[in-house]
Design a protein around this motif. Sequence first.
Motif, mmCIF file in Angstrom:
data_model
loop_
_atom_site.group_PDB
_atom_site.id
_atom_site.type_symbol
_atom_site.label_atom_id
_atom_site.label_comp_id
_atom_site.label_asym_id
_atom_site.label_seq_id
_atom_site.Cartn_x
_atom_site.Cartn_y
_atom_site.Cartn_z
ATOM 1 N N ASP A 102 0.779 -1.015 0.121
ATOM 2 C CA ASP A 102 0.020 -0.154 0.061
ATOM 3 C C ASP A 102 0.681 1.105 -0.034
ATOM 4 O O ASP A 102 0.451 2.315 0.072
ATOM 5 C CB ASP A 102 -0.864 0.098 1.247
ATOM 6 C CG ASP A 102 -1.879 1.104 1.300
ATOM 7 O OD1 ASP A 102 -2.558 1.493 0.190
ATOM 8 O OD2 ASP A 102 -1.830 1.881 2.319
ATOM 9 N N ARG B 77 2.352 0.641 -4.638
ATOM 10 C CA ARG B 77 1.418 1.208 -5.874
ATOM 11 C C ARG B 77 1.960 1.460 -7.141
ATOM 12 O O ARG B 77 1.437 0.792 -8.147
ATOM 13 C CB ARG B 77 0.614 2.595 -5.111
ATOM 14 C CG ARG B 77 -0.028 2.437 -4.032
ATOM 15 C CD ARG B 77 -0.817 3.788 -3.868
ATOM 16 N NE ARG B 77 -1.306 3.747 -2.412
ATOM 17 C CZ ARG B 77 -2.666 4.428 -2.039
ATOM 18 N NH1 ARG B 77 -2.943 5.394 -2.878
ATOM 19 N NH2 ARG B 77 -2.956 4.348 -0.645
ATOM 20 N N SER C 174 -6.424 -4.246 -1.759
ATOM 21 C CA SER C 174 -6.648 -2.935 -1.146
ATOM 22 C C SER C 174 -7.061 -3.597 0.229
ATOM 23 O O SER C 174 -7.819 -4.443 0.472
ATOM 24 C CB SER C 174 -7.565 -2.336 -1.793
ATOM 25 O OG SER C 174 -8.281 -1.123 -1.009
ATOM 26 N N PHE D 296 -8.455 5.295 -3.231
ATOM 27 C CA PHE D 296 -7.216 4.300 -3.459
ATOM 28 C C PHE D 296 -7.193 3.979 -4.997
ATOM 29 O O PHE D 296 -6.268 3.891 -5.905
ATOM 30 C CB PHE D 296 -7.291 2.906 -2.697
ATOM 31 C CG PHE D 296 -6.316 2.074 -2.741
ATOM 32 C CD1 PHE D 296 -4.912 2.053 -2.417
ATOM 33 C CD2 PHE D 296 -6.511 0.655 -3.678
ATOM 34 C CE1 PHE D 296 -4.087 1.197 -2.630
ATOM 35 C CE2 PHE D 296 -5.636 -0.089 -4.040
ATOM 36 C CZ PHE D 296 -4.454 0.031 -3.380
ATOM 37 N N TYR D 297 -8.634 3.550 -5.448
ATOM 38 C CA TYR D 297 -8.739 3.176 -6.910
ATOM 39 C C TYR D 297 -8.414 4.145 -7.844
ATOM 40 O O TYR D 297 -7.733 3.966 -8.761
ATOM 41 C CB TYR D 297 -10.551 2.936 -6.916
ATOM 42 C CG TYR D 297 -10.852 2.200 -8.240
ATOM 43 C CD1 TYR D 297 -11.265 1.045 -8.038
ATOM 44 C CD2 TYR D 297 -11.138 2.908 -9.189
ATOM 45 C CE1 TYR D 297 -11.730 0.228 -9.296
ATOM 46 C CE2 TYR D 297 -11.569 2.295 -10.608
ATOM 47 C CZ TYR D 297 -12.030 0.778 -10.348
ATOM 48 O OH TYR D 297 -12.437 0.433 -11.597
ATOM 49 N N ILE E 217 -8.701 -3.985 -8.956
ATOM 50 C CA ILE E 217 -8.492 -3.335 -7.615
ATOM 51 C C ILE E 217 -9.497 -4.277 -6.859
ATOM 52 O O ILE E 217 -10.782 -4.286 -6.857
ATOM 53 C CB ILE E 217 -8.829 -2.128 -7.241
ATOM 54 C CG1 ILE E 217 -8.295 -1.107 -8.347
ATOM 55 C CG2 ILE E 217 -8.381 -1.513 -5.850
ATOM 56 C CD1 ILE E 217 -6.748 -0.960 -8.320
ATOM 57 N N PRO F 69 -10.205 -5.445 -2.769
ATOM 58 C CA PRO F 69 -9.905 -5.481 -1.405
ATOM 59 C C PRO F 69 -10.309 -6.582 -0.810
ATOM 60 O O PRO F 69 -11.109 -7.579 -1.252
ATOM 61 C CB PRO F 69 -10.858 -4.451 -1.018
ATOM 62 C CG PRO F 69 -11.218 -3.604 -1.967
ATOM 63 C CD PRO F 69 -11.224 -4.558 -3.318
ATOM 64 N N SER G 156 -13.885 -0.223 -6.087
ATOM 65 C CA SER G 156 -13.144 -1.642 -6.170
ATOM 66 C C SER G 156 -13.777 -2.483 -7.434
ATOM 67 O O SER G 156 -14.550 -1.975 -8.027
ATOM 68 C CB SER G 156 -13.380 -2.516 -4.971
ATOM 69 O OG SER G 156 -14.616 -3.083 -5.163
#
Length: 457
Positions: free
Chosen positions: A221, A226, A238, A249-250, A269, A271, A398
């Motif tokens: 992370d 990244r 994630s 984040f996405y 992505i 999580p 996500s």
Amino acid sequence: MSKPLKQIHLAAHFPGVNNTTVWSDPAAGSHIEFSSFAKFARTAERAKFDFLFLAEGLRLREQGGKIYDLDVVGRPDTFTILAALAAVTEHLGLTGTINSTFNEPYEVARQFASLDHLSDGRAAWNVVTSWDAFTGENFRRGGFLPQDERYSRAKEFLATTQELFDSWHGDEVVADRASGTFLSDAKAGAFVHQGQHFDIQGQFNVPRSPQGRPVIFQAGDSDEGREFAASSADAIFSRYSTLGEGQAFYTDVKSRLAKYGRRSDQLLILPAATFVLGDTDAEAEDLAKEVRRQQVSGATAIKHLEFVWNRDLSSYDPDGPLPDVDPDVGENHISKGRAQVRMYRDPLATAREWRERAEANGWSIRDLVIETGNRQAFIGSPSTVAKTINDFVQADASDGFILVPHITPTGLDPFADKVVPLLQEQGVFRTEYEGPTLRDHLGLAHPDDVREERAAS
């Protein structure tokens, strides 16, 4: 024109003994017997999940020089389990975490190419680094790599394995079984790599596998993590469980792809997400509270606090108040291998914040650890959970989720039986597998096709 619905990707993580699993529950099965892994994998495949994921456990966890209750059995070898699961599944992807700090490219490439052959194209590799000197002792490395060097090694490690995977070129090498010789002058598997971390040459002895290369996952992370994912990975894990954090984040990771000549759909992505289901939302909330208390025993709460305080707190009552004494911020850490990289970068500030929250809410040590620790991402009735998952994906927080049940191996069954059909009814999750390989499940192109596309552009 309305935006077309995104298809949701779902996977299942078989967790080791940690603060997610309730290993002491009578319903929990073995974490080492193959029957547990087989049951779990068959449920995931029945539900048409993309893949099963296994983390890597290279050493039992300790604190204060003692193994503690979050790691009482360890974990069998990842490749051995995945190869065995290939024989009892037909479609499910098989993903394993393998460390790039304590392994060598030739060996890892050979293992993944073999797994991809054995599974007919369902292998995936979660590439991780390690800063843990305690684990490093197993490999006679006597220390750890600084963060920038860990990722430098990881990038070169991955690039080197890809050179090995690509060293076999389709049908260029044809064997004449009658004479026992090769009919082609092509040198199968020949490679030469000279770099900062690896200086190797020879011949790779596993032919090109069905996927060309395994699907590549990455879990870091940090900014370096990244960037590594944007340059080299097919999917990134994630840790963000809220909609806003997930979207941030996405957006950040996807925005990094263009500089490497990659499209947004070439990196997924995903999580990790725990879940608790009930017939109603209220029933699920009550059950979730019970699960959290099972996950965090009194002894576990003390151990968690010791990691922040860096002190022996065994004399404190887990159902009593937090310690008045401040954390020890000295050089030596109570947990070996973690002296240089702390989960909590400012233990004194963390202690002050936790004391204030505990006093304001009347929390004991155990209450605090329960409230500040990992939380179930999805809690509710099947319809509520299905809606929440779909909302996350359609809102670009996500591309799907890797589900982590708190009971193994049967904890995935309620989700497969009650939530998956609702997602299928909404048209956002498959009813049948689209193709034979994991790349097909994830909507990822074959590496050879990507190479040709880049060459043509």
